[in-house]
Motif scaffolding. Structure first.
Motif, PDB file in Angstrom:
ATOM      1  N   ARG A 109      -2.184  16.613   0.542  1.00 23.78           N
ATOM      2  CA  ARG A 109      -2.074  17.147  -0.816  1.00 23.78           C
ATOM      3  C   ARG A 109      -1.999  18.666  -0.792  1.00 23.78           C
ATOM      4  NH1 ARG A 109      -6.022  13.099  -2.245  1.00 23.78           N
ATOM      5  NH2 ARG A 109      -7.622  14.685  -2.578  1.00 23.78           N
ATOM      6  N   GLY A 110      -2.737  19.280   0.132  1.00 21.86           N
ATOM      7  CA  GLY A 110      -2.684  20.731   0.265  1.00 21.86           C
ATOM      8  C   GLY A 110      -1.313  21.213   0.688  1.00 21.86           C
ATOM      9  N   TRP A 111      -0.658  20.458   1.589  1.00 24.35           N
ATOM     10  CA  TRP A 111       0.704  20.805   1.979  1.00 24.35           C
ATOM     11  C   TRP A 111       1.605  20.849   0.746  1.00 24.35           C
ATOM     12  CZ3 TRP A 111       1.324  16.607   6.329  1.00 24.35           C
ATOM     13  CH2 TRP A 111       0.571  16.981   7.447  1.00 24.35           C
ATOM     14  N   GLU A 112       1.495  19.797  -0.078  1.00 22.87           N
ATOM     15  CA  GLU A 112       2.368  19.689  -1.247  1.00 22.87           C
ATOM     16  C   GLU A 112       2.126  20.836  -2.226  1.00 22.87           C
ATOM     17  OE1 GLU A 112       1.170  15.822  -2.567  1.00 22.87           O
ATOM     18  OE2 GLU A 112       2.938  14.883  -1.688  1.00 22.87           O
ATOM     19  N   HIS A 161       2.598   8.887   1.769  1.00 26.98           N
ATOM     20  CA  HIS A 161       2.229   9.303   0.419  1.00 26.98           C
ATOM     21  C   HIS A 161       1.645   8.141  -0.387  1.00 26.98           C
ATOM     22  CE1 HIS A 161       3.422  13.480   0.450  1.00 26.98           C
ATOM     23  NE2 HIS A 161       4.522  13.155   1.093  1.00 26.98           N
ATOM     24  N   GLN A 162       2.099   6.940  -0.131  1.00 26.43           N
ATOM     25  CA  GLN A 162       1.484   5.782  -0.769  1.00 26.43           C
ATOM     26  C   GLN A 162       0.031   5.632  -0.312  1.00 26.43           C
ATOM     27  OE1 GLN A 162       4.327   2.694   0.353  1.00 26.43           O
ATOM     28  NE2 GLN A 162       5.015   2.577  -1.771  1.00 26.43           N
ATOM     29  N   TRP A 163      -0.191   5.868   0.975  1.00 25.64           N
ATOM     30  CA  TRP A 163      -1.556   5.791   1.517  1.00 25.64           C
ATOM     31  C   TRP A 163      -2.428   6.904   0.953  1.00 25.64           C
ATOM     32  CZ3 TRP A 163      -4.078   9.224   4.946  1.00 25.64           C
ATOM     33  CH2 TRP A 163      -5.300   8.745   5.463  1.00 25.64           C
ATOM     34  N   VAL A 164      -1.889   8.116   0.877  1.00 26.52           N
ATOM     35  CA  VAL A 164      -2.637   9.250   0.329  1.00 26.52           C
ATOM     36  C   VAL A 164      -3.053   8.958  -1.108  1.00 26.52           C
ATOM     37  CG1 VAL A 164      -2.422  11.668  -0.436  1.00 26.52           C
ATOM     38  CG2 VAL A 164      -1.651  10.986   1.853  1.00 26.52           C
ATOM     39  N   ASP A 169      -3.508   0.250   1.836  1.00 22.36           N
ATOM     40  CA  ASP A 169      -4.627   0.492   2.744  1.00 22.36           C
ATOM     41  C   ASP A 169      -4.105   0.893   4.123  1.00 22.36           C
ATOM     42  OD1 ASP A 169      -3.717  -1.857   3.934  1.00 22.36           O
ATOM     43  OD2 ASP A 169      -5.396  -3.082   3.230  1.00 22.36           O
ATOM     44  N   ASP A 170      -5.032   1.091   5.054  1.00 20.94           N
ATOM     45  CA  ASP A 170      -4.650   1.551   6.394  1.00 20.94           C
ATOM     46  C   ASP A 170      -3.673   0.595   7.066  1.00 20.94           C
ATOM     47  OD1 ASP A 170      -6.537   3.462   5.797  1.00 20.94           O
ATOM     48  OD2 ASP A 170      -7.956   2.865   7.366  1.00 20.94           O
ATOM     49  N   ASP A 171      -3.970  -0.701   7.000  1.00 27.84           N
ATOM     50  CA  ASP A 171      -3.123  -1.686   7.671  1.00 27.84           C
ATOM     51  C   ASP A 171      -1.722  -1.724   7.075  1.00 27.84           C
ATOM     52  OD1 ASP A 171      -5.191  -2.364   9.368  1.00 27.84           O
ATOM     53  OD2 ASP A 171      -5.831  -4.089   8.178  1.00 27.84           O
ATOM     54  N   ARG A 172      -1.650  -1.633   5.745  1.00 29.24           N
ATOM     55  CA  ARG A 172      -0.338  -1.664   5.098  1.00 29.24           C
ATOM     56  C   ARG A 172       0.455  -0.389   5.394  1.00 29.24           C
ATOM     57  NH1 ARG A 172       1.042  -4.974   0.821  1.00 29.24           N
ATOM     58  NH2 ARG A 172      -0.546  -6.321   1.764  1.00 29.24           N
ATOM     59  N   PHE A 173      -0.233   0.726   5.490  1.00 32.78           N
ATOM     60  CA  PHE A 173       0.414   1.993   5.874  1.00 32.78           C
ATOM     61  C   PHE A 173       1.086   1.833   7.235  1.00 32.78           C
ATOM     62  CE2 PHE A 173      -0.785   6.627   7.244  1.00 32.78           C
ATOM     63  CZ  PHE A 173       0.551   6.981   7.283  1.00 32.78           C
TER      64      PHE A 173
END
Length: 207
Positions: A109-112, A161-164, A169-173
């Protein structure tokens, strides 16, 4: 020629910089939505605010410094791999993000927010892995591995970005990032490897 004193000074600077980044990560883990200030970071790192500014820069530069640390760790992990398999590049990258989720999410988010353009990213490693696969005959000789890696990278960034945003979740990422890669590899596979590279797509669960 570097003097012994100069080398020692650089060593001390590197240690203080490491303390500053460690302190930043600690503050983020304790209060993920905290507003980072140079003063708070300095107090936690037990250095002066001027030291934070001199070694890191203005507050917005903290995200760039965290990103550099992230890439240092990723490059170490990838260097330890016995293979240049593109799937291992993607898997190692995702695991590094999810291994420290609070810091990773704030960092992204900081990058963005800062408009930061990263000088280093996993894309370079993925390009090399794709080029190696082509050189070994796993991918067709006519494949543009630069373009292929860029397409995979864009899909992985979307999954990130979906994970952020906590939409997956982690597995779906990880599953979505690997799916993007597997589709690209299957499409670019040389004939002897087409069955092998298409197999993961036939056995994958619905995303």
């Amino acid at each position: 020629m570097r003097t012994a004193g100069g080398g020692l000074r650089e060593h001390h600077k590197a240690r203080r910089r490491s303390r500053i980044l460690d302190a930043t990560r600690e503050l983020l883990r304790e209060c993920p939505e905290t507003v980072l200030s140079t003063e708070r970071i300095a107090a936690r790192a037990e250095v002066s605010p001027a030291t934070v500014y001199n070694l890191i820069g203005p507050r917005e530069k903290i995200w760039e410094a965290l990103a550099d640390g992230f890439m240092d760790e990723l490059e170490c992990r990838l260097a330890d791999l016995s293979t240049g398999d593109p799937r291992e590049v993607v898997r190692s990258t995702v695991r590094l993000f999810v291994g420290d989720p609070v810091v990773s999410r704030r960092m992204v988010r900081g990058w963005e927010e800062s408009g930061l353009v990263l000088d280093r990213s996993p894309l370079g490693r993925l390009r090399r892995a794709m080029a190696d696969a082509r050189a070994q005959g796993v991918l067709r000789a006519d494949v543009d591995t630069e373009a292929l890696a860029a397409v995979v990278s864009a899909a992985c960034v979307g999954a990130l970005h979906q994970w952020v945003a906590a939409l997956v979740d982690d597995d779906r990422f990880l599953a979505r990032a690997l799916f993007a890669l597997d589709v690209a590899l299957a499409a670019a596979a040389a004939d002897p490897y087409r069955e092998q590279l298409s197999a993961p797509l036939r056995t994958r669960n619905t995303l």
